[in-house]
Write an enzyme that holds these catalytic residues in place. Structure first.
Site, PDB file in Angstrom:
ATOM      1  N   ARG A 224     -10.228   3.853  -0.005  1.00  0.00           N
ATOM      2  CA  ARG A 224     -10.602   5.034  -0.773  1.00  0.00           C
ATOM      3  C   ARG A 224     -11.800   5.692  -0.070  1.00  0.00           C
ATOM      4  NH1 ARG A 224     -10.126   0.719  -4.523  1.00  0.00           N
ATOM      5  NH2 ARG A 224      -8.372   0.964  -5.986  1.00  0.00           N
ATOM      6  N   LYS A 249     -13.342  -0.561  -6.509  1.00  0.00           N
ATOM      7  CA  LYS A 249     -13.044  -0.172  -7.884  1.00  0.00           C
ATOM      8  C   LYS A 249     -12.880  -1.422  -8.746  1.00  0.00           C
ATOM      9  CE  LYS A 249      -9.991   2.992 -10.390  1.00  0.00           C
ATOM     10  NZ  LYS A 249      -8.824   3.897 -10.276  1.00  0.00           N
ATOM     11  N   HIS A 313      -6.817  10.683   0.123  1.00  0.00           N
ATOM     12  CA  HIS A 313      -6.227   9.567  -0.621  1.00  0.00           C
ATOM     13  C   HIS A 313      -4.744   9.395  -0.288  1.00  0.00           C
ATOM     14  CE1 HIS A 313      -7.107   6.585  -3.708  1.00  0.00           C
ATOM     15  NE2 HIS A 313      -5.905   6.783  -4.203  1.00  0.00           N
ATOM     16  N   ARG A 316      -4.154   6.653   2.034  1.00  0.00           N
ATOM     17  CA  ARG A 316      -4.106   5.325   1.395  1.00  0.00           C
ATOM     18  C   ARG A 316      -2.705   5.060   0.835  1.00  0.00           C
ATOM     19  NH1 ARG A 316      -7.007   1.323  -1.691  1.00  0.00           N
ATOM     20  NH2 ARG A 316      -6.279   1.208  -3.852  1.00  0.00           N
ATOM     21  N   HIS A 339      -5.665  -3.872  -5.837  1.00  0.00           N
ATOM     22  CA  HIS A 339      -5.069  -3.697  -7.153  1.00  0.00           C
ATOM     23  C   HIS A 339      -5.179  -4.997  -7.956  1.00  0.00           C
ATOM     24  CE1 HIS A 339      -2.301  -0.230  -5.642  1.00  0.00           C
ATOM     25  NE2 HIS A 339      -3.524   0.176  -5.911  1.00  0.00           N
ATOM     26  N   TYR A 348       4.872   2.015  -5.248  1.00  0.00           N
ATOM     27  CA  TYR A 348       5.250   2.407  -3.888  1.00  0.00           C
ATOM     28  C   TYR A 348       6.690   2.043  -3.560  1.00  0.00           C
ATOM     29  CZ  TYR A 348       0.290   3.225  -3.472  1.00  0.00           C
ATOM     30  OH  TYR A 348      -0.980   3.691  -3.677  1.00  0.00           O
TER      31      TYR A 348
END
Length: 378
Positions: A224, A249, A313, A316, A339, A348
């Site tokens: 990110r 994150k 982004h 990514r 994640h 994805y």
């Protein structure tokens, strides 16, 4: 009778400094649509059901010549802007109280700023009321007001709800169940993804070694923007072959892959710029800015004529999708992206290109296992 005679093509006159011109071409006007698609820089916006082209005077003239009397020019409606608010003493005290609680709970600076902005509007709206007595229905009425008057997006709607819940649940300590506010239906939109060729063109466009290195890091490690600007020199673990991401994150540290090609590029960059602490330093020696990275990316996209609606982004998203296309285990991709759940990473799988190179049809197996006279199918 020609059913397309009375159909019009709408050109929405671009606002000041708009990068693109939006065009609505009715489905029935196939010939006009195909002619438009052949122009340079055209793009289709699936969710808006609109086409667009780069905003230039020349392109406007081309569209006028191409569509003639069928072209109608309309001004795009501009939603009302949120009012500027100077907080009263009562509002400021509520903001300060919530700010303190968010800092204590370890919220990121960007989240605190966003929540404070949302709460400023909320407190002003209910300034004459006792905030502790406001009902769930009143809060939903406020959110409805924002949607109808200011046309806030689903993302903004969720941000407002999260800020309000943060205030009531953490600052005032009120029950979580009581403020179960209605949210927009979760979007099933697919993440925007670039092709391998588009990525190659974009990340190799900058002639500046620092700019080139930044774009390579984002794609090469699936980072990110906020993670890139917080990278320290010591986070490039060259001997162990990974990049260390601190406090990503969700306050989680993680590792992501360090490509030997990326390492070679970073070494060349380091020899030229000699960063002391942050891997990518700004002009004053502090962190590089997110705005500068966005500008680097936009410049590269425009120069290479790639997907105009992509963002940093998107690199990514492309990192994850391209790994999945190569058959990399989803657990590795999940870990590299940071994640918490594979469910987030599974999005994805819906982006993967489906063709006879990536998926074998059961029809092929049918012909392998059973003898058919293929001439009968002709």
């Amino acid at each position: 009778m020609n059913t397309t005679e009375n159909l019009s093509i709408i050109l929405y006159w671009p606002r000041n400094n708009a990068g693109r011109i939006k065009v609505k071409i009715p489905y029935m006007l196939k010939a006009e649509r195909e002619a438009f698609k052949k122009l340079d820089s055209t793009f289709y916006h699936y969710h808006q059901k609109l086409w667009s082209i780069v905003n230039t005077e020349e392109n406007i003239k081309i569209l006028q010549r191409l569509f003639g009397k069928k072209l109608i020019v309309e001004n795009e409606a501009t939603p009302a802007k949120m009012p500027e608010i100077i907080p009263s003493k009562k509002i400021q005290e509520a903001l300060d109280s919530c700010n303190q609680k968010m800092i204590l709970k370890g919220y990121s600076n960007s989240t605190i700023r966003s929540y404070q902005s949302c709460l400023l509007q909320f407190f002003k709206y209910f300034e004459t009321a006792d905030l502790r007595t406001i009902t769930k229905e009143q809060i939903e009425g406020y959110v409805f007001h924002l949607i109808t008057k200011y046309k806030i997006s689903d993302r903004q709607q969720n941000m407002v709800i999260n800020a309000i819940k943060c205030y009531y649940e953490h600052t005032l300590g009120m029950p979580r169940e009581y403020y179960n506010i209605t949210r927009p239906k979760k979007s099933k939109d697919l993440p925007n993804v670039l092709s391998v060729e588009e990525v190659r063109l974009i990340i190799n466009h900058p002639s500046n070694i620092k700019h080139k290195a930044i774009l390579h890091v984002i794609y090469g490690g699936g980072l990110r923007i906020g993670e890139v600007i917080r990278l320290r020199v010591k986070d490039i673990r060259s001997e162990d072959g990974y990049i260390f991401i601190k406090d990503s994150k969700g306050k989680r540290d993680r590792h992501t892959v360090l490509s030997p090609l990326l390492l070679e590029l970073l070494r060349t960059y380091y020899k030229q710029h000699k960063p002391s602490y942050w891997l990518f330093e700004g002009q004053d020696g502090g962190q590089y800015s997110a705005t500068s990275i966005q500008q680097i990316f936009r410049t590269a996209v425009k120069a290479t004529n790639c997907n105009p609606w992509s963002t940093p982004h998107t690199l990514r998203h492309s990192f994850a999708t391209h790994l999945m296309e190569r058959g990399v285990n989803i657990r590795y991709i999940q870990s590299a992206l940071g994640h918490a759940s594979t469910k987030t990473t599974e999005v994805y799988t819906r982006v993967l290109g489906i063709n006879n190179k990536t998926l074998k049809s059961p029809l092929d197996t049918l012909y392998e296992s059973v003898t058919f006279d293929k001439n009968k199918l002709k």
